[in-house]
Scaffold this active site. Sequence first.
Site, PDB file in Angstrom:
ATOM      1  CB  SER A 162      96.515 -52.496  28.441  1.00 28.53           C
ATOM      2  OG  SER A 162      96.235 -53.046  29.718  1.00 28.53           O
TER       3      SER A 162
ATOM      4  CE1 TYR B  68      92.798 -55.790  25.967  1.00 29.37           C
ATOM      5  CE2 TYR B  68      93.699 -55.929  28.182  1.00 29.37           C
ATOM      6  CZ  TYR B  68      93.256 -55.166  27.112  1.00 29.37           C
ATOM      7  OH  TYR B  68      93.275 -53.794  27.197  1.00 29.37           O
TER       8      TYR B  68
ATOM      9  CG  ASP C   4      85.319 -54.655  11.319  1.00 25.27           C
ATOM     10  OD1 ASP C   4      86.224 -54.542  12.166  1.00 25.27           O
ATOM     11  OD2 ASP C   4      84.754 -55.732  11.048  1.00 25.27           O
TER      12      ASP C   4
ATOM     13  CE  LYS D 275      95.226 -53.544  24.359  1.00 23.52           C
ATOM     14  NZ  LYS D 275      95.083 -52.459  23.374  1.00 23.52           N
TER      15      LYS D 275
END
Length: 528
Positions: A146, A161, A65, A165
Amino acid sequence: MDRWVGRVAIVTGASVGIGAAIAKTLALKGMKVVGVARRVEKIQALVEELKLENPKGELHAIKGDVTNEEDIKRIVQWTREKLGGTDVLVNNAGCGILKKLSEISLADIRKVLDLNVVGLTLFTRDVIQDMKSRGVIDGHIFHINSVVGHEIINYPMIEMYTASKHAVTVLTEGLRRELRDMGTKTRVTSISPGAVKTEFALASGLPEEQARKVYDGIPCLESQDVADALVYALTAPPHVQVHEMIIHATGELCWKILSVESLVKRDHYGLRFQRMDRWVGRVAIVTGASVGIGAAIAKSLALRGMRVVGVARRVEKIQALIEELKAENPKGELHAIKGDVTCEDDIKRIVQWTRENLGGTDVLVNNAGGGVLKKLSEISLADIRKTLDLNVVGLSLFTRDAIQDMKSRGVNDGHIFHINSIAGHEILNMLGTEIYSASKHAVTALTEGLRRELRDMGTKIRVTSISPGEVKTGIAVASGMSEEEAEELYKSRPYLETEDIANALVYALAAPPHVQVHEIIILPTGRP
């Protein structure tokens, strides 16, 4: 990939999607790969699949993890004890959550930030420390970023999100500077794809039926496209740092981009789309083709089977390049055309000549450019005009006429290249370069504007901006430096070679038609 054969890569999030594609690709190319995921059974299935394709491919499945610091330390230590240590780290594991900022829970915030930012930072820290302790100075760190790491897109509930990024984008540049100051040649690359067909939508919390429909009707990249981009950056020569690659699906609606080689024979990049078969016999115009980057691009395309029109005012230098090309490959086709790209009549004449004599333009490389070293408080109108007319006006007019020529001939798969600069993305810390930087920021805006326009036209014509850092060319002298000053400048810092830019262009041109490499930012390794 010769220098990476037998060396070791850790890939996080390697169970599915982009991570699985990267892990498999690196193993097939001879690296020893440690695939990390919580669903380790999926990597074990990939190991069996790999054995069928290439029994020598080495992939190890490790459960872990990446939000757990102890797991990270255990994996890095296992890799050192069993395989000798990590040479390449691919921080691919990531996730998103679709929640309004006014309703998001602490658990949701932690989930996104711990995976996308904290885990990435801890894994990077421990791998860098492992490299240092083993004396590795040529490693490579990849952050799978991204397009939302570069802008806020018009999509609901994706803000957390996006914030994570954006943090990755900052961490990439911060690590580059830190590695430079450490005096190591270890490199860092951010790869920022647009929409990729993966399990991401489902993992973000959408119901299964809705998640399946997310990608319906929109252009998407495949996971392998991202793996190919990584191999391109990894196999670039050691002095070349591919700092940022943002990749769109051709015709993608929402997003904007911000930082192979071979046709007839294989080259050192060795990618899935190594061949330029579909471009053999087609026609490219390259401006500023007499010296430097333009000459390298013109020669590279001609050697790969394209029919190249080299444009410059000093046409005799292109004619000398033609003789050089004949000695290397008699079949290479390069035509020398005299022209001034700041003159609209010259542009029209060249596009028309190309159509009448070669059938028309399929690829345009807007390479001609220049600058002046003048303070804004002292610059003349002539200096301003010279820079803007060459870098912005000429580029815009040549693009306009090439696009119109393609449209009139029904060409739906052409390619426009703008040879931009790192100065198109930041303001250089060098007095007198402001008007040059302003012109290159304009090129960055024009690239994205053209992408949107081509998308709305329904064409598959692509546009790519290539933004190098310092390249050893004649631009320093052309900008007003003496030969001695220019030589001292290049002695004082690392720089790229012109062939590095030509290789980047061939990579983008040879990408599959559904892949639009919108921006490549290339820096010399160790750039100040």
